[in-house]
Scaffold this active site. Sequence first.
Site, PDB file in Angstrom:
ATOM      1  N   ASP A  27       0.795  -1.238   0.000  1.00 51.04           N
ATOM      2  CA  ASP A  27       0.000   0.000   0.000  1.00 51.04           C
ATOM      3  C   ASP A  27       0.828   1.289   0.000  1.00 51.04           C
ATOM      4  O   ASP A  27       0.465   2.273   0.664  1.00 51.04           O
ATOM      5  CB  ASP A  27      -0.953   0.011   1.202  1.00 51.04           C
ATOM      6  CG  ASP A  27      -1.942  -1.135   1.168  1.00 51.04           C
ATOM      7  OD1 ASP A  27      -1.960  -1.874   0.176  1.00 51.04           O
ATOM      8  OD2 ASP A  27      -2.687  -1.295   2.149  1.00 51.04           O
ATOM      9  N   GLU A  75      -4.636  -0.959  -1.675  1.00 56.83           N
ATOM     10  CA  GLU A  75      -5.977  -1.058  -1.083  1.00 56.83           C
ATOM     11  C   GLU A  75      -6.905  -0.093  -1.807  1.00 56.83           C
ATOM     12  O   GLU A  75      -6.573   1.068  -2.022  1.00 56.83           O
ATOM     13  CB  GLU A  75      -5.962  -0.725   0.405  1.00 56.83           C
ATOM     14  CG  GLU A  75      -7.341  -0.858   1.057  1.00 56.83           C
ATOM     15  CD  GLU A  75      -7.365  -0.533   2.533  1.00 56.83           C
ATOM     16  OE1 GLU A  75      -8.481  -0.374   3.072  1.00 56.83           O
ATOM     17  OE2 GLU A  75      -6.291  -0.430   3.144  1.00 56.83           O
ATOM     18  N   LYS A 133      -6.523  -5.120  -3.470  1.00 59.98           N
ATOM     19  CA  LYS A 133      -7.217  -5.741  -2.351  1.00 59.98           C
ATOM     20  C   LYS A 133      -8.267  -4.781  -1.794  1.00 59.98           C
ATOM     21  O   LYS A 133      -8.040  -3.573  -1.751  1.00 59.98           O
ATOM     22  CB  LYS A 133      -6.235  -6.148  -1.253  1.00 59.98           C
ATOM     23  CG  LYS A 133      -5.448  -5.001  -0.634  1.00 59.98           C
ATOM     24  CD  LYS A 133      -4.379  -5.524   0.317  1.00 59.98           C
ATOM     25  CE  LYS A 133      -3.613  -4.409   1.005  1.00 59.98           C
ATOM     26  NZ  LYS A 133      -4.386  -3.692   2.026  1.00 59.98           N
ATOM     27  N   ILE A 161       3.024   0.189   4.459  1.00 58.02           N
ATOM     28  CA  ILE A 161       2.295   0.929   5.484  1.00 58.02           C
ATOM     29  C   ILE A 161       0.830   0.472   5.531  1.00 58.02           C
ATOM     30  O   ILE A 161       0.328  -0.067   4.537  1.00 58.02           O
ATOM     31  CB  ILE A 161       2.359   2.454   5.210  1.00 58.02           C
ATOM     32  CG1 ILE A 161       1.958   2.754   3.773  1.00 58.02           C
ATOM     33  CG2 ILE A 161       3.729   3.000   5.512  1.00 58.02           C
ATOM     34  CD1 ILE A 161       1.971   4.196   3.401  1.00 58.02           C
ATOM     35  N   THR A 162       0.242   0.613   6.704  1.00 61.69           N
ATOM     36  CA  THR A 162       0.894   0.974   7.947  1.00 61.69           C
ATOM     37  C   THR A 162       1.234  -0.291   8.719  1.00 61.69           C
ATOM     38  O   THR A 162       0.560  -1.316   8.587  1.00 61.69           O
ATOM     39  CB  THR A 162      -0.003   1.889   8.817  1.00 61.69           C
ATOM     40  OG1 THR A 162      -1.263   1.250   9.047  1.00 61.69           O
ATOM     41  CG2 THR A 162      -0.254   3.212   8.156  1.00 61.69           C
ATOM     42  N   THR A 163       2.282  -0.183   9.567  1.00 63.22           N
ATOM     43  CA  THR A 163       2.797  -1.346  10.280  1.00 63.22           C
ATOM     44  C   THR A 163       1.718  -2.071  11.055  1.00 63.22           C
ATOM     45  O   THR A 163       1.626  -3.298  11.032  1.00 63.22           O
ATOM     46  CB  THR A 163       3.896  -0.899  11.268  1.00 63.22           C
ATOM     47  OG1 THR A 163       4.691   0.119  10.690  1.00 63.22           O
ATOM     48  CG2 THR A 163       4.763  -2.078  11.680  1.00 63.22           C
ATOM     49  N   ASP A 164       0.901  -1.306  11.773  1.00 59.63           N
ATOM     50  CA  ASP A 164      -0.047  -1.887  12.709  1.00 59.63           C
ATOM     51  C   ASP A 164      -1.354  -2.325  12.066  1.00 59.63           C
ATOM     52  O   ASP A 164      -2.114  -3.083  12.672  1.00 59.63           O
ATOM     53  CB  ASP A 164      -0.343  -0.902  13.846  1.00 59.63           C
ATOM     54  CG  ASP A 164      -0.664   0.509  13.337  1.00 59.63           C
ATOM     55  OD1 ASP A 164      -0.414   0.794  12.160  1.00 59.63           O
ATOM     56  OD2 ASP A 164      -1.144   1.328  14.139  1.00 59.63           O
ATOM     57  N   VAL A 165      -1.628  -1.890  10.841  1.00 61.87           N
ATOM     58  CA  VAL A 165      -2.902  -2.229  10.212  1.00 61.87           C
ATOM     59  C   VAL A 165      -2.672  -3.198   9.053  1.00 61.87           C
ATOM     60  O   VAL A 165      -2.676  -4.412   9.236  1.00 61.87           O
ATOM     61  CB  VAL A 165      -3.667  -0.960   9.770  1.00 61.87           C
ATOM     62  CG1 VAL A 165      -5.034  -1.336   9.208  1.00 61.87           C
ATOM     63  CG2 VAL A 165      -3.879  -0.020  10.965  1.00 61.87           C
ATOM     64  N   CYS A 166      -2.412  -2.688   7.866  1.00 59.96           N
ATOM     65  CA  CYS A 166      -2.337  -3.570   6.692  1.00 59.96           C
ATOM     66  C   CYS A 166      -1.133  -4.502   6.710  1.00 59.96           C
ATOM     67  O   CYS A 166      -1.230  -5.669   6.321  1.00 59.96           O
ATOM     68  CB  CYS A 166      -2.334  -2.734   5.418  1.00 59.96           C
ATOM     69  SG  CYS A 166      -3.863  -1.800   5.179  1.00 59.96           S
TER      70      CYS A 166
END
Length: 508
Positions: A27, A75, A133, A161-166
């Site tokens: 992304d 995305e 996606k 990005i982002t580390t914590d989500v995708c």
Amino acid sequence: MARARGALAWPSDGRLEPAETALLAIDMQIDFCGKGGYVDSMGYDISMTRAPIEPLKVLFKAFRDKGFHIIHTREGHKPSLSDCPDNKRWRSRQIGAGIGDPGPCGRVLVRGEPGWNLIEELQPAEGEEVLDKPGKGSFVATDLHLMLRKKKIKKLVLTGITTDVCVSTTMREANDLGYDCLLLSDCTAATDYGNYLATLKTTQAYGGAFGCVASTADLLRAMGVDCPTSLEANIEEFEVGSGIKVRMPRPPTGLWMPKSISDTFVSPKVAAAKGAVAADPYAWPFDGGMRPEKTALVAINFQKDFLEPEGGLPKAGHAIDSSAAVVEKSGKVLQRMRATGFRVVHVRTGFAPNLADCPQRGRRFPAGADGPLGRCLVRGEKGWEFLSQLSPLPDEPVVEKCGHGAFHLTSLELSLHAMGVTHLVVMGVPTDICVHTTLRQANDRGFECLLLSDCTGTTASDTHFSALKQVKMQHGVFGAVATSDALLSAMSELEDSESVPGKRLRTG
């Protein structure tokens, strides 16, 4: 073999071969790291999401020169938004960047619009795959797994990005599918620095629950490539908690290395609608009060191996904090939801006796190890059984899983749709591993989720609170968070209401 000092070695088999290794660049789009894009419109500092660009440029060249695979993801949704869940669009609108709405870079997160494009600095080379996606994870509703299998790829380097989500969602999916994953600390970034750190820690928790973490320089050395001094200059080794150390960039100016992030958890907001739960960041569910016929309680891993002192995980040093309180509160929720007519689904982790369905890195968990309750998390052993106070009734479905997520290789999604369930109340252990992975999978499948903060737990308070925080960021990117008392209070309103047809009283 890439190895940061004091860290796990990657790949696990010691072979770094171009033919079986792919870089996932997740992304790197204008909507996520460009001026006027989705992230910028939400009010976040895009210098954070642009930080991986320079290391990625170096890495792209090295991978291309050595003949490694590179796969890019984007995305975005169809112009009709027919593949965008209602709750996802509603949440984005609450923070001023509604998916599908007009913005400085065209319609937000819509395929074909300017903001959906990959940034100019990281354009794909000829022949490199570009995967579109609709969700946070790269494997849901895509052909990525088929593509990787056809190319005989077994090892994934995760960036973007982002580390914590995708990125984390994709890594969790990949781990359950058996891929050996490496997360590059300087080739990924998040809008929240605490969540970035927590993701690095969770990746390597439990002996590498989701994979390994290293810097780009570590990987280049393993590839036999000269590393530019610019990539080394900003990299240091940090302890991110529980004795876990990773090589990562120094914090940007003005940011801090948190010792604990429990103070970032905001108290639940007050619910307005009757039968709605006072939750954070919004009254749950987003579409009004709870409906028992549309809502299921999902109880994850209430097993002896996770929660009894003699269980395999506590014996291996992975005891759940405040486990007695988690079990007590979860038991009250289970009994009340049964009595009020809600659906209940139980989820249990277990592997075949020969561990044929256990990913190689997962055997460090310690799946299969001998203990007082038998072999840890092996189906049929005593430790694999449910706790007596949280055991299923004969008519309650039990989902047996061999991965971290409850939707991976199971009938859970089919069962929920067959029951007409669209909303999930989730509890269980561990918060940051199985519970969070299941929430992410449910979110990408369009379910509206509520996580009960005091009915879940993990081995450390910092990752527990970070997991709660990650659910509710961006106005509930994975759902909402509430206490069990808030849920029970909303259920009391339902029990007093004439809107609950056919309420059934049941006991365990």
